[in-house]
Design an enzyme around this catalytic site. Structure first.
Site, mmCIF file in Angstrom:
data_model
loop_
_atom_site.group_PDB
_atom_site.id
_atom_site.type_symbol
_atom_site.label_atom_id
_atom_site.label_comp_id
_atom_site.label_asym_id
_atom_site.label_seq_id
_atom_site.Cartn_x
_atom_site.Cartn_y
_atom_site.Cartn_z
ATOM 1 C CG HIS A 195 -8.961 -0.416 5.381
ATOM 2 N ND1 HIS A 195 -8.425 -0.828 3.863
ATOM 3 C CD2 HIS A 195 -8.121 0.833 5.255
ATOM 4 C CE1 HIS A 195 -8.070 -0.099 3.073
ATOM 5 N NE2 HIS A 195 -7.534 1.481 4.463
ATOM 6 C CG ASP A 211 -1.591 0.636 1.255
ATOM 7 O OD1 ASP A 211 -2.552 1.334 0.639
ATOM 8 O OD2 ASP A 211 -3.371 -0.062 1.705
ATOM 9 C CG ASP A 260 -4.380 5.995 0.384
ATOM 10 O OD1 ASP A 260 -5.214 5.659 0.682
ATOM 11 O OD2 ASP A 260 -3.956 6.808 1.382
ATOM 12 C CD GLU A 278 -8.223 4.205 -1.568
ATOM 13 O OE1 GLU A 278 -9.740 4.731 -0.815
ATOM 14 O OE2 GLU A 278 -7.444 5.477 -1.729
#
Ligand code: TEU
Length: 550
Positions: free
Chosen positions: A323, A96, A197, A249
């Site tokens: 998450h 990530d 992210d 994302e």
């Protein structure tokens, strides 16, 4: 044919997966220990949420050192061991990358605060308006304004998320170089994938202006420069290899941009996460509300993304859980009366679409929201801010709590339920966040319900590898106005895969269009025993079934 269409990715939230030290926090050795479990599931790659040094204000999305392992998760040596051990199980790693912002504890921010000009240019610093008010009226995604005072300089720094997450200035070539170094550092360690992210927020415009809506998303999301930066990132890092899988994302993006981000001809990313289908239970677009999900809207969004991305040569990441999300089976199904049917129907709906499926830890055993009784069980900063905002709006405590229980990101962050032991076998210490009470009957080792769900996931994962139509077929939505069923067909080399997914408990009927009848129909997979395709097709509670037609 690209290299990721038949892959299945498993997301591990390291903090909540498996603790081997007794400190109550999952760790990298815990991931190593559970590799046989993951190999048995059949997955190809593990996406690990951030484990870098971080003050954990936002559970690791506030990175203080990108090239390190936070001691709470282990050491760099553990990481190197993990890469090797995973490889032995045929599994590779996706990391990530939180490249839009750093923690304010990052050395760069600290040196900027001490007056070093070089590092001040790493962040987005602006003067207040002439009247002394904030540089713009943009809202932070975690509540409150998105600007905070930069030390005692009189300037403000931008933070689209928590006040401790300072947005980086990607227009500065030195910042981009730093970020490329980070990605290359992990590539050299043998990492084969990256999840970037909120990456569609990096291309911010030069000028910062007030937003008409007082929020500002439209002013900083998907700006044209984002695509240039992604192409540069690709060129300078993972694009030098031919087997790397990347997923962006994308906060509030459009199909048009989704195509641009993921069409291979543009050399940006392999695929994207979009979130519109997970907002269908927001009242008036507001997350912190309670509303039943809008099934027609859900279908329409999934269909629009499937069709649009396919037409434009883009590629979707397929997922219900992560998450940041409450558990999908608690949202879209009936976990009390139909836990197996709900979980398998949702899984099949996603896994047989066009794209790459992601399984979030615990969904393969039917983990649910924990229904924590009180606010002090919740850890997430966004959740606490939301509670206070709801109270300020005048909601009584219990009403605010009902919203928090349904919407908190902590719903997806509870410890993995391995068995019926204390703390579900997650830790021998005190877990950093409470285990869901239902671990006594939902868990890996001793639950028939979980076992059935897991077996079904294994079959779905295998199907993608066995049947090219699943990984390569085109998508076509059908019967889109059916009140309770989401039906679609995948098409490839003269074959069709007809998939019917019933989202409710009350039995219903689907009128199968003639084009699918009078063909040889083989039932490939379903959660309700043997079925034959017929004109008036009855569907039971949360039934899902797929037929291969030749
Ligand atoms: O999330 C980005 C994001 O915008 C959301 O999914 C966000 O959590 C949601 O809108 C809140 O309601 C990513 C990470 O997945 C998340 O965990 C981080 O908190 C966030 O970025 C900041 O790094």
């Amino acid at each position: 044919m690209t290299h990721f269409q038949d892959k299945v990715i498993y997301q591990i939230y390291p903090k909540s997966f498996k603790d081997t030290t007794g400190n109550g926090i999952g760790d990298l050795q815990g991931v190593i220990r559970q590799l046989p479990y993951l190999e048995d599931l059949g997955i190809d790659m593990i996406w690990l949420n951030p484990f870098y040094k971080s003050p954990q204000r936002d559970n690791g999305y506030d990175v203080a050192d990108y090239k390190s392992v936070d001691p709470m998760f282990g050491t760099m040596d553990d990481f190197d061991q993990l890469v090797k051990a995973a490889d032995k199980h045929g599994i590779s790693l996706m990391l990530d990358m939180v490249l839009n912002h750093t923690s304010t504890e990052h050395e760069w921010f600290q040196r900027a605060l001490k007056g070093e000009k070089k590092y001040q240019d790493y962040y987005i610093l602006r003067d207040p308006k002439p009247d002394g008010s904030l540089p713009t009226n943009w809202a932070s995604k975690f509540g409150g304004p998105s600007w905070a005072p930069f030390g005692d300089t009189g300037k403000y720094y931008l933070h689209l998320f928590d006040v401790t997450q300072a947005d980086l200035n990607w227009r500065n070539p030195e910042v981009r170089q730093e970020m490329f170094d980070v990605v290359n550092f992990w590539l050299e360690k043998g990492v084969k994938g990256f999840r970037f992210d909120v990456i569609n927020l990096i291309g911010k415009d030069e000028d910062y202006v007030d937003a008409d809506d007082g929020v500002g998303k439209y002013l900083y999301t998907d700006r044209p420069l984002t695509h240039d930066f992604l192409q540069e990132l690709n060129r300078e890092t993972f694009g030098k290899y031919d087997d790397i899988i990347t997923v962006g994302e994308m906060s509030s993006t459009t199909v048009e941009n989704g195509v641009k981000y993921s069409n291979p001809d543009r050399d940006e990313l392999s695929m994207i996460f979009s979130f519109h289908h997970l907002k269908v239970d927001y009242k008036d677009g507001e997350k912190w509300t309670l509303a039943p999900f809008d099934f027609q809207e859900l279908k329409q969004i999934l269909d629009e993304w499937q069709t649009g991305m396919s037409d434009g040569g883009g590629w979707n990441a397929l997922f219900w859980n992560n998450h940041d999300q409450p558990r999908a089976n608690s949202r879209f199904g009936d976990v009390e009366n139909y836990p197996v049917e709900t979980a398998t129907m949702l899984a099949q709906t996603m896994h047989l679409l066009r794209g790459t499926p992601y399984v979030y830890q615990g969904e393969e055993i039917g983990m649910t929201n924990p229904d924590y009784p009180e606010l002090d069980h919740f850890v997430d900063v966004e959740t606490h801010n939301a509670y206070h905002e709801l109270k300020e709006k005048g909601l009584p405590h219990e009403e605010a709590m009902n919203i928090i229980r349904a919407k908190s990101r902590d719903n997806g962050r509870t410890p993995m339920q391995w068995n019926t032991n204390l703390h579900a076998g997650f830790t021998e210490g005190t877990p950093w966040i409470d285990v869901a009470p239902n671990h006594t009957h939902i868990n890996v080792e001793n639950s028939k319900v979980s076992q059935e769900i897991r077996d079904y996931y294994k079959r779905l994962i295998r199907l993608r590898k066995e049947l090219p139509i699943v990984s390569k077929g085109d998508y076509r939505g059908i019967l889109l106005d059916h009140p309770s069923v989401y039906a679609y067909v995948r098409e490839w080399e003269g074959q069709q895969l007809l998939v019917l997914n019933h989202f409710y408990a009350e039995p219903d009927t689907v009128e199968i269009p003639d084009e699918f009848l009078n063909k040889e129909a083989e039932m490939i997979i379903g959660n309700s025993g043997e079925r034959t395709l017929e004109k008036e097709f009855q569907v039971g509670p949360y039934e899902t079934v797929a037929f291969l037609l030749k």
